[in-house]
Design a protein around this motif. Sequence first.
Motif, short mmCIF file in Angstrom:
data_model
loop_
_atom_site.label_atom_id
_atom_site.label_comp_id
_atom_site.label_asym_id
_atom_site.label_seq_id
_atom_site.Cartn_x
_atom_site.Cartn_y
_atom_site.Cartn_z
N UNK A 1 0.35 -4.82 8.42
CA UNK A 1 0.47 -5.13 9.77
C UNK A 1 1.31 -4.19 10.55
N UNK A 2 1.84 -4.46 11.77
CA UNK A 2 2.69 -3.68 12.66
C UNK A 2 3.89 -3.43 11.87
N UNK A 3 4.41 -4.54 10.98
CA UNK A 3 5.84 -4.60 10.77
C UNK A 3 5.85 -4.50 9.13
N UNK A 4 4.67 -4.93 8.45
CA UNK A 4 4.45 -4.56 6.97
C UNK A 4 3.61 -3.57 6.11
N UNK A 5 3.61 -3.13 5.24
CA UNK A 5 2.83 -2.11 4.73
C UNK A 5 1.80 -2.89 4.10
N UNK A 6 0.74 -1.89 3.92
CA UNK A 6 -0.53 -2.45 2.96
C UNK A 6 0.00 -2.12 1.59
N UNK A 7 -0.33 -2.91 0.85
CA UNK A 7 0.07 -3.15 -0.63
C UNK A 7 -1.42 -3.24 -1.51
N UNK A 8 -1.43 -2.53 -2.53
CA UNK A 8 -2.68 -2.80 -3.46
C UNK A 8 -2.10 -2.20 -4.83
N UNK A 9 -1.72 -3.32 -5.49
CA UNK A 9 -1.23 -3.04 -6.73
C UNK A 9 -2.32 -3.49 -7.68
N UNK A 10 -2.95 -2.47 -8.65
CA UNK A 10 -3.92 -3.17 -9.53
C UNK A 10 -3.65 -2.72 -11.05
N UNK A 11 -3.43 -3.79 -11.77
CA UNK A 11 -3.04 -3.82 -13.08
C UNK A 11 -4.00 -2.96 -14.33
N UNK A 12 -5.19 -3.37 -13.59
CA UNK A 12 -6.39 -2.86 -14.23
C UNK A 12 -6.78 -1.22 -14.40
N UNK A 13 -6.34 -0.73 -13.23
CA UNK A 13 -6.42 0.50 -13.02
C UNK A 13 -5.24 1.38 -13.32
N UNK B 1 3.70 0.98 7.76
CA UNK B 1 5.25 0.90 8.34
C UNK B 1 5.92 -0.24 7.86
N UNK B 2 7.17 -0.11 7.41
CA UNK B 2 7.68 -1.13 6.70
C UNK B 2 9.13 -1.62 7.41
N UNK B 3 8.95 -2.28 8.42
CA UNK B 3 10.12 -2.94 9.14
C UNK B 3 10.09 -4.58 9.18
N UNK B 4 9.94 -5.20 7.90
CA UNK B 4 9.60 -6.65 8.12
C UNK B 4 10.92 -7.42 8.42
N UNK C 1 16.73 -1.57 5.16
CA UNK C 1 16.69 -2.78 3.90
C UNK C 1 15.24 -2.55 3.07
N UNK C 2 14.43 -2.01 3.93
CA UNK C 2 13.04 -1.44 3.05
C UNK C 2 13.36 -0.34 2.25
N UNK C 3 14.28 0.36 2.68
CA UNK C 3 14.60 1.73 1.87
C UNK C 3 15.36 1.31 0.57
#
Lengths: 181, 127
Positions: B9-21, B29-32, B69-71
């Motif tokens: 979103x405008x404040x949070x980053x896209x996350x895609x964690x895939x344990x299979x691959x 952006x990360x300003x939650x 805080x994200x850092x």
Amino acid sequence: MAERKKAKKEDIYFDEASFLDRSKFFLQDENKTKEETKEELTNLTGNYSELLDQVKLITRISDRLQRKLDQTNDALNLVNEEIQRKNVQLEQTINDLAEAKIGRRATTLVFIFAIFLFIVSEAFIEPWIETYYNNFFISLGIKGIIALLIKPVESLVERTLLKRTRARTLKAAEIKLDQTA
Amino acid sequence: MNELILNGSKQTPYVNFNAQTGKLELSGRSIPENSFEFYNPLLEWLSEYSSVALPQTDIRVYLEYFNTSSSKYILEVLKRLKDVNELEGKKVSVEWCYDADDDEMLETGEDYEDVTGLHFNYTEIDE
């Protein structure tokens, strides 16, 4: 010194606060052996060292991000100034164009008005003067007055049209702003 | 193990964690408003992942901007990955992406590399 609040899991430094609480708790017990004290101090030193590394890193990153924000802000200010300058230019151009357009319209209206006056003068005033006064200079004077009135009438018409156009433009802009708000 | 996908979103980053691959991605952006609320699921996922980690794990980080805080939490994410990297037969590599005109982000990546000891590859992204 203000008392530190108890660490909550949601706190960003929850782990570090927990380590500190553990050490404080350890200090309250006076029956610890030398080995236990050494082990605790080793843990505390390790945690402190890690925390110091984090603080250094986060401070560097924050300073850098602050600098980046400042630079972005400066760039935005420059762009803003440029936009304002362009806006003034655009406003001036629009005004010039509107004035030129209205000037042409005013000239046309006054020209029609002058033709009307000329016809009135030739058809009614001229015969009337010839009948009652039969004086060439009176006739010339009236035509002169009509000719001299043309310029002030043109200015008056131009001003009135300009005022009306500006009011219309402002109203249209307000409606547009209301719609976008 | 389930994938962890969070739309950015405008404040949070896209996350895609895939344990299979073994492919992980964090971008945007990360300003939650609440960093703990956002990053805690990521940290928990990584803790779980460490027990089922593939021999090779790749994380791609492409952040445009993040707050203080994200850092701290990004450091925590990288530390969890460092723990994975220290397991026998497991390797983690970090692809740190930054915009071509964003030297600050490159330097930030270098700082994270210094502190975590993980191997970083830097990728310049042309806008």
